[in-house]
Structures are given as C-alpha cells and as structure tokens.
Design a protein around this motif. Structure first.
Motif, short mmCIF file in Angstrom:
data_model
loop_
_atom_site.label_atom_id
_atom_site.label_comp_id
_atom_site.label_asym_id
_atom_site.label_seq_id
_atom_site.Cartn_x
_atom_site.Cartn_y
_atom_site.Cartn_z
N GLU A 67 58.16 41.44 31.94
CA GLU A 67 59.59 41.54 32.20
C GLU A 67 60.12 40.19 32.63
OE1 GLU A 67 59.54 46.06 33.80
OE2 GLU A 67 60.08 44.46 35.19
N TYR A 79 68.10 41.79 33.62
CA TYR A 79 66.86 41.70 32.84
C TYR A 79 67.16 41.10 31.48
CZ TYR A 79 64.39 44.68 36.13
OH TYR A 79 63.79 45.19 37.26
N VAL A 130 62.63 43.41 28.70
CA VAL A 130 61.97 44.55 29.32
C VAL A 130 60.79 44.98 28.48
CG1 VAL A 130 64.04 45.42 30.47
CG2 VAL A 130 63.46 46.28 28.22
N MET A 162 61.45 51.94 32.92
CA MET A 162 62.46 51.04 32.38
C MET A 162 63.15 51.64 31.16
SD MET A 162 63.47 48.56 33.73
CE MET A 162 63.72 46.88 33.96
#
Ligand SMILES: [Zn+2]
Length: 232
Positions: A3, A24, A27, A35
C-alpha cells in the motif's frame, strides 16, 4: 505492491480551512482484504472537513491490485487515453503474466471492473454485451439516448445477467436483463476481433467506445464474408 499513502493538503470549499488528509495512491487487496470493501463502498475516497464538517468525495489516481484474481485497475479521474504504459510498473511485474490491467476514468467504471473481474467475467465481452443490449433498450424506448450503463447483476443459476442503464437527459435508471448466451456470443466475437488488444502491454481502457470499434470490425467482416460468398 504494498500500500502507498501520501499526505495531501486539502482546502475546504465551504470554510476555506486547510487540513492534511491521508490518501491512498495504491491499495493491495490481496494483503489487506478490508481495503476492498472500503474502495467498493467509496469510503476510501470520503473526506470530512475537520473544521466545519463538510463532506466530499475526493478524486485522485489510485492503483488497485488484486493478485489473487489477477487484475489491476488504475483509476485516473477523467483520463481519455486508451493505453498507459508505465515502464517502472511493467518492469516490476514482468514476472507476472496474464494479469488484466485496465485504466478507468471514473468511480462507477472502477467499481464495475472490480465486480466483474472478481466474478471471473471477461470485461471485454461484458462491454460488448452491454453495448448490444443498450441498442435494444434504445429501440424499445423509441430511440431514447442510452449512453451509460453498468453490469448490475450476474446469475449463472438463472442464466441471466442484468445491466442498469441511464436513459435520456434525465438519466433515468433502466434495468434490462438478458440470457447469458449473448455474453457467450460476445466472447466468441472478442476472441476473433480483439486478440490484438488482449496482448497489449500496459493499462488499457475497455469501455463503450472500444466496444463500438469491435462491433464495427465484426459487422464489416460479416459483410465481407457475405460478398465473398456471392463471388464464389
Ligand atoms: Zn470546512
């Protein structure tokens, strides 16, 4: 790929307060399953002003990795390119074969791709099916404009798939279901007319425009076959 998070300064459009938010840029749902739901629900993109409480959806590029289901999706808001070759990414993943890599310009397409790759569907065939059915829907509604649609249902047991379309300038949702045979037929067409695209490097955009092009190639080939039969 792990990540990746970055800190971004965000100015509130309501109260002008500036705050820092963690976003983010990449991911990996293979290592962090939670997530996946945060992305799909849109929670990952939600932002709340710490000063006045104003809520907004942030849009920024995110690379989504699902190695278990062998796909990567790059959400790049409003991107209008067909292909994106990232040398660094290509090198990093040169040992990983048969990974579907897509770019999408908006959140709805992003969600749809995740859903259909997780389901094990061929997104090229889905896009072609969606286009064919949208033309049927348009005819059914007296030539109404049907420009946008998403796969909203897939059920092997009842042999049906369904698409939700947005019709006319009011964008009224319209659900149309179809038998899975049309998807199989689309798959055959893809295997004949989109082999080149399947071998492309980098991230590619598989959308309605792409499907229109494939449908055009298919119809032209059919016409040529017809002509050839007449000549023989
Ligand atoms: Zn605010």
């Amino acid at each position: 790929m792990p990540e990746k998070k970055v800190n971004k300064a965000i100015v509130c459009p309501i109260c002008s307060n500036m705050s820092k938010a963690q976003i983010y840029t990449s991911v990996n749902v293979t290592v962090n399953r939670a997530m996946r739901d945060k992305v799909a629900s849109g929670e990952l993109f939600e932002w709340r002003c710490p000063e006045c409480g104003h809520k907004a959806m942030l849009t920024y590029p995110v690379l989504y990795n699902d190695m278990k289901n062998r796909f990567m999706i790059y959400l790049i808001p409003k991107i209008d390119r067909f292909q994106l070759c990232d040398n660094e990414l290509e090198e990093k993943y040169s040992n990983l074969r048969n990974i579907s890599k897509r770019i999408v310009p908006d959140f709805n397409s992003f969600k749809e791709k995740i859903f259909l790759f997780e389901t094990g569907l061929d997104d090229m065939a889905v896009e072609l099916t969606k286009l064919a059915i949208s033309q049927t829907v348009s005819k059914k509604l007296g030539g109404a404009e049907v420009s946008e649609g998403y796969l909203s249902m897939y059920d092997r047991e009842t042999n049906t798939m369904g698409f939700t379309y947005f019709v006319g300038s009011e964008r009224k949702p319209y659900v149309q279901t179809a038998r899975l045979e049309i998807y199989s037929k689309s798959k055959d067409i893809i295997n004949r007319f989109a082999l080149k695209d399947k071998k492309l490097k980098g991230f590619i955009k598989i959308d309605r425009e792409w499907a229109e092009n494939i449908l055009y190639r298919y119809k032209r080939a059919k016409q040529i076959e017809k002509l050839n039969r007449l000549i023989k």
